[in-house]
Design a protein around this motif. Structure first.
Motif, PDB file in Angstrom:
ATOM      1  N   VAL A 136       0.859  -1.178   0.000  1.00  0.00           N
ATOM      2  CA  VAL A 136       0.000   0.000   0.000  1.00  0.00           C
ATOM      3  C   VAL A 136       0.900   1.234   0.000  1.00  0.00           C
ATOM      4  O   VAL A 136       2.018   1.200   0.524  1.00  0.00           O
ATOM      5  CB  VAL A 136      -0.919  -0.016   1.254  1.00  0.00           C
ATOM      6  N   ALA A 137       0.430   2.315  -0.599  1.00  0.00           N
ATOM      7  CA  ALA A 137       1.170   3.576  -0.532  1.00  0.00           C
ATOM      8  C   ALA A 137       1.299   3.979   0.929  1.00  0.00           C
ATOM      9  O   ALA A 137       0.335   3.892   1.689  1.00  0.00           O
ATOM     10  CB  ALA A 137       0.449   4.658  -1.323  1.00  0.00           C
ATOM     11  N   GLY A 138       2.486   4.388   1.315  1.00  0.00           N
ATOM     12  CA  GLY A 138       2.733   4.781   2.704  1.00  0.00           C
ATOM     13  C   GLY A 138       3.475   3.723   3.499  1.00  0.00           C
ATOM     14  O   GLY A 138       3.932   3.996   4.609  1.00  0.00           O
ATOM     15  N   GLN A 139       3.620   2.514   2.960  1.00  0.00           N
ATOM     16  CA  GLN A 139       4.316   1.458   3.689  1.00  0.00           C
ATOM     17  C   GLN A 139       5.805   1.771   3.775  1.00  0.00           C
ATOM     18  O   GLN A 139       6.454   2.038   2.772  1.00  0.00           O
ATOM     19  CB  GLN A 139       4.125   0.099   3.029  1.00  0.00           C
ATOM     20  N   VAL A 140       6.315   1.746   5.008  1.00  0.00           N
ATOM     21  CA  VAL A 140       7.723   2.026   5.259  1.00  0.00           C
ATOM     22  C   VAL A 140       8.331   0.945   6.141  1.00  0.00           C
ATOM     23  O   VAL A 140       7.613   0.109   6.709  1.00  0.00           O
ATOM     24  CB  VAL A 140       7.926   3.411   5.934  1.00  0.00           C
ATOM     25  N   MET A 141       9.654   1.003   6.241  1.00  0.00           N
ATOM     26  CA  MET A 141      10.389   0.154   7.159  1.00  0.00           C
ATOM     27  C   MET A 141      11.143   1.044   8.137  1.00  0.00           C
ATOM     28  O   MET A 141      11.787   2.011   7.720  1.00  0.00           O
ATOM     29  CB  MET A 141      11.418  -0.711   6.423  1.00  0.00           C
ATOM     30  N   VAL A 142      11.048   0.721   9.413  1.00  0.00           N
ATOM     31  CA  VAL A 142      11.851   1.378  10.435  1.00  0.00           C
ATOM     32  C   VAL A 142      13.084   0.492  10.599  1.00  0.00           C
ATOM     33  O   VAL A 142      13.001  -0.608  11.142  1.00  0.00           O
ATOM     34  CB  VAL A 142      11.077   1.525  11.751  1.00  0.00           C
ATOM     35  N   VAL A 143      14.219   0.945  10.084  1.00  0.00           N
ATOM     36  CA  VAL A 143      15.437   0.142   9.973  1.00  0.00           C
ATOM     37  C   VAL A 143      16.441   0.560  11.035  1.00  0.00           C
ATOM     38  O   VAL A 143      16.705   1.759  11.210  1.00  0.00           O
ATOM     39  CB  VAL A 143      16.060   0.314   8.569  1.00  0.00           C
ATOM     40  N   SER A 144      17.004  -0.417  11.727  1.00  0.00           N
ATOM     41  CA  SER A 144      18.016  -0.091  12.738  1.00  0.00           C
ATOM     42  C   SER A 144      19.311   0.349  12.070  1.00  0.00           C
ATOM     43  O   SER A 144      19.695  -0.182  11.025  1.00  0.00           O
ATOM     44  CB  SER A 144      18.282  -1.302  13.638  1.00  0.00           C
ATOM     45  N   ARG A 145      19.962   1.324  12.651  1.00  0.00           N
ATOM     46  CA  ARG A 145      21.257   1.771  12.131  1.00  0.00           C
ATOM     47  C   ARG A 145      22.324   0.689  12.351  1.00  0.00           C
ATOM     48  O   ARG A 145      23.213   0.526  11.526  1.00  0.00           O
ATOM     49  CB  ARG A 145      21.693   3.065  12.820  1.00  0.00           C
ATOM     50  N   ARG A 146      22.233  -0.026  13.479  1.00  0.00           N
ATOM     51  CA  ARG A 146      23.175  -1.105  13.773  1.00  0.00           C
ATOM     52  C   ARG A 146      22.728  -2.377  13.074  1.00  0.00           C
ATOM     53  O   ARG A 146      21.546  -2.664  12.987  1.00  0.00           O
ATOM     54  CB  ARG A 146      23.229  -1.385  15.282  1.00  0.00           C
ATOM     55  N   HIS A 147      23.687  -3.140  12.618  1.00  0.00           N
ATOM     56  CA  HIS A 147      23.385  -4.432  12.001  1.00  0.00           C
ATOM     57  C   HIS A 147      23.140  -5.469  13.092  1.00  0.00           C
ATOM     58  O   HIS A 147      24.074  -6.020  13.675  1.00  0.00           O
ATOM     59  CB  HIS A 147      24.518  -4.889  11.085  1.00  0.00           C
ATOM     60  N   CYS A 148      21.869  -5.673  13.406  1.00  0.00           N
ATOM     61  CA  CYS A 148      21.415  -6.674  14.370  1.00  0.00           C
ATOM     62  C   CYS A 148      20.229  -7.385  13.730  1.00  0.00           C
ATOM     63  O   CYS A 148      19.525  -6.796  12.902  1.00  0.00           O
ATOM     64  CB  CYS A 148      20.970  -6.026  15.667  1.00  0.00           C
ATOM     65  N   PRO A 149      19.959  -8.638  14.098  1.00  0.00           N
ATOM     66  CA  PRO A 149      18.911  -9.380  13.398  1.00  0.00           C
ATOM     67  C   PRO A 149      17.473  -9.006  13.757  1.00  0.00           C
ATOM     68  O   PRO A 149      16.560  -9.312  13.001  1.00  0.00           O
ATOM     69  CB  PRO A 149      19.206 -10.837  13.761  1.00  0.00           C
ATOM     70  N   SER A 150      17.257  -8.340  14.904  1.00  0.00           N
ATOM     71  CA  SER A 150      15.870  -8.064  15.307  1.00  0.00           C
ATOM     72  C   SER A 150      15.810  -6.873  16.240  1.00  0.00           C
ATOM     73  O   SER A 150      16.824  -6.440  16.803  1.00  0.00           O
ATOM     74  CB  SER A 150      15.280  -9.286  16.021  1.00  0.00           C
ATOM     75  N   LEU A 151      14.604  -6.376  16.437  1.00  0.00           N
ATOM     76  CA  LEU A 151      14.371  -5.312  17.404  1.00  0.00           C
ATOM     77  C   LEU A 151      14.793  -5.783  18.795  1.00  0.00           C
ATOM     78  O   LEU A 151      15.456  -5.050  19.539  1.00  0.00           O
ATOM     79  CB  LEU A 151      12.885  -4.928  17.380  1.00  0.00           C
ATOM     80  N   ALA A 152      14.457  -7.018  19.146  1.00  0.00           N
ATOM     81  CA  ALA A 152      14.805  -7.557  20.467  1.00  0.00           C
ATOM     82  C   ALA A 152      16.310  -7.565  20.696  1.00  0.00           C
ATOM     83  O   ALA A 152      16.775  -7.357  21.819  1.00  0.00           O
ATOM     84  CB  ALA A 152      14.241  -8.964  20.630  1.00  0.00           C
ATOM     85  N   SER A 153      17.076  -7.797  19.639  1.00  0.00           N
ATOM     86  CA  SER A 153      18.537  -7.892  19.778  1.00  0.00           C
ATOM     87  C   SER A 153      19.213  -6.529  19.915  1.00  0.00           C
ATOM     88  O   SER A 153      20.404  -6.455  20.221  1.00  0.00           O
ATOM     89  CB  SER A 153      19.130  -8.658  18.594  1.00  0.00           C
ATOM     90  N   LEU A 154      18.481  -5.443  19.712  1.00  0.00           N
ATOM     91  CA  LEU A 154      19.068  -4.103  19.799  1.00  0.00           C
ATOM     92  C   LEU A 154      19.233  -3.617  21.236  1.00  0.00           C
ATOM     93  O   LEU A 154      19.968  -2.673  21.490  1.00  0.00           O
ATOM     94  CB  LEU A 154      18.207  -3.101  19.031  1.00  0.00           C
ATOM     95  N   VAL A 185      15.715 -10.273   4.885  1.00  0.00           N
ATOM     96  CA  VAL A 185      17.000  -9.684   5.222  1.00  0.00           C
ATOM     97  C   VAL A 185      17.137  -9.742   6.739  1.00  0.00           C
ATOM     98  O   VAL A 185      16.277  -9.244   7.453  1.00  0.00           O
ATOM     99  CB  VAL A 185      17.097  -8.225   4.731  1.00  0.00           C
ATOM    100  N   MET A 186      18.208 -10.340   7.202  1.00  0.00           N
ATOM    101  CA  MET A 186      18.393 -10.495   8.644  1.00  0.00           C
ATOM    102  C   MET A 186      19.085  -9.262   9.231  1.00  0.00           C
ATOM    103  O   MET A 186      20.248  -9.288   9.622  1.00  0.00           O
ATOM    104  CB  MET A 186      19.136 -11.800   8.942  1.00  0.00           C
ATOM    105  N   HIS A 187      18.333  -8.191   9.227  1.00  0.00           N
ATOM    106  CA  HIS A 187      18.743  -6.894   9.776  1.00  0.00           C
ATOM    107  C   HIS A 187      17.459  -6.298  10.334  1.00  0.00           C
ATOM    108  O   HIS A 187      16.441  -6.263   9.646  1.00  0.00           O
ATOM    109  CB  HIS A 187      19.319  -6.021   8.659  1.00  0.00           C
ATOM    110  N   ALA A 188      17.482  -5.846  11.570  1.00  0.00           N
ATOM    111  CA  ALA A 188      16.266  -5.387  12.238  1.00  0.00           C
ATOM    112  C   ALA A 188      15.521  -4.332  11.421  1.00  0.00           C
ATOM    113  O   ALA A 188      16.084  -3.295  11.078  1.00  0.00           O
ATOM    114  CB  ALA A 188      16.607  -4.834  13.617  1.00  0.00           C
ATOM    115  N   HIS A 189      14.270  -4.629  11.100  1.00  0.00           N
ATOM    116  CA  HIS A 189      13.406  -3.662  10.431  1.00  0.00           C
ATOM    117  C   HIS A 189      11.947  -4.021  10.727  1.00  0.00           C
ATOM    118  O   HIS A 189      11.563  -5.169  10.679  1.00  0.00           O
ATOM    119  CB  HIS A 189      13.662  -3.604   8.921  1.00  0.00           C
ATOM    120  N   VAL A 190      11.187  -2.992  11.077  1.00  0.00           N
ATOM    121  CA  VAL A 190       9.767  -3.157  11.379  1.00  0.00           C
ATOM    122  C   VAL A 190       8.980  -2.480  10.266  1.00  0.00           C
ATOM    123  O   VAL A 190       9.208  -1.313   9.954  1.00  0.00           O
ATOM    124  CB  VAL A 190       9.389  -2.534  12.742  1.00  0.00           C
TER     125      VAL A 190
END
Length: 199
Positions: free
Chosen positions: A47-65, A104-109
């Protein structure tokens, strides 16, 4: 963990987004930035407006940050969305050994405006770790699937062994669509609309 990985697509996207000369690829247009995160358009948006909140650090998940970054994410999610009541937040919480459905195994929501009603798409389908108003993620060594939609209710499911893009497949199935694979349909028209939506 290292701050970036030379073979990671999202690390490369962040490097491209940081170009001072404005020559970044359209899908790497930074829409918002915080200390720990950069909001980028999603390639192949549903859908228009869909984004990813991407971590600056290379970690596999939000939990790992770590807790500080999770709290920062919570503040961002509470303040930035234009229509928070309609937003679906979704993350394939990968580990170093299990992608949990992530490409992609890099934290993104993922943030999907207008898709909040699909937060229950895995109810009764996957084992559930958590259901409630608070964002409670499992230990970084446990793969998970995080969804938050209507009413701010958080669902965290067991993500072990999930196939790639499982969330996109499930939502498209519910919608009667077959355009779930972002690699096949990058949808640059919707990426342009997404940039306009968030600016």
């Amino acid at each position: 963990m290292s701050t970036s990985n030379s073979t990671c697509q999202l690390c490369s996207a962040l490097q491209d987004a940081a170009r001072a000369d404005g020559s970044a690829r359209i899908e790497n247009t930074p829409l918002h930035e915080t200390k720990s995160f950069v909001v980028l358009p999603c390639v192949g948006p549903l859908v228009a407006g869909q984004v990813m909140v991407v971590s600056r650090r290379h970690c596999p998940s939000l939990a790992s940050l770590g807790l500080d970054a999770v709290l920062e994410y919570q503040s961002l999610a509470a303040e930035l969305p234009k229509e928070p009541e309609s937003l679906l937040e979704a993350e394939h919480g990968a580990t170093d050994t299990d992608c949990a459905g992530a490409c992609v195994m890099h934290a993104h929501v993922h943030w999907l405006p207008g898709f909040a009603q699909y937060a229950d798409v895995f109810d009764g389908v996957l084992p559930q770790f958590h259901f409630g108003p608070d964002l409670q993620l499992p230990a970084p060594s446990i793969p998970y699937l995080f969804l938050r939609g209507a009413g701010g209710c958080v669902r965290v499911f067991d993500g072990a062994g999930l196939p790639s893009q499982m969330l996109r497949q499930a939502i498209c199935s519910a919608l009667g669509r077959d355009d779930w694979d972002w690699r096949v349909k990058p949808r640059y028209d919707l990426i342009r609309e997404t940039i306009a939506y968030w600016r």
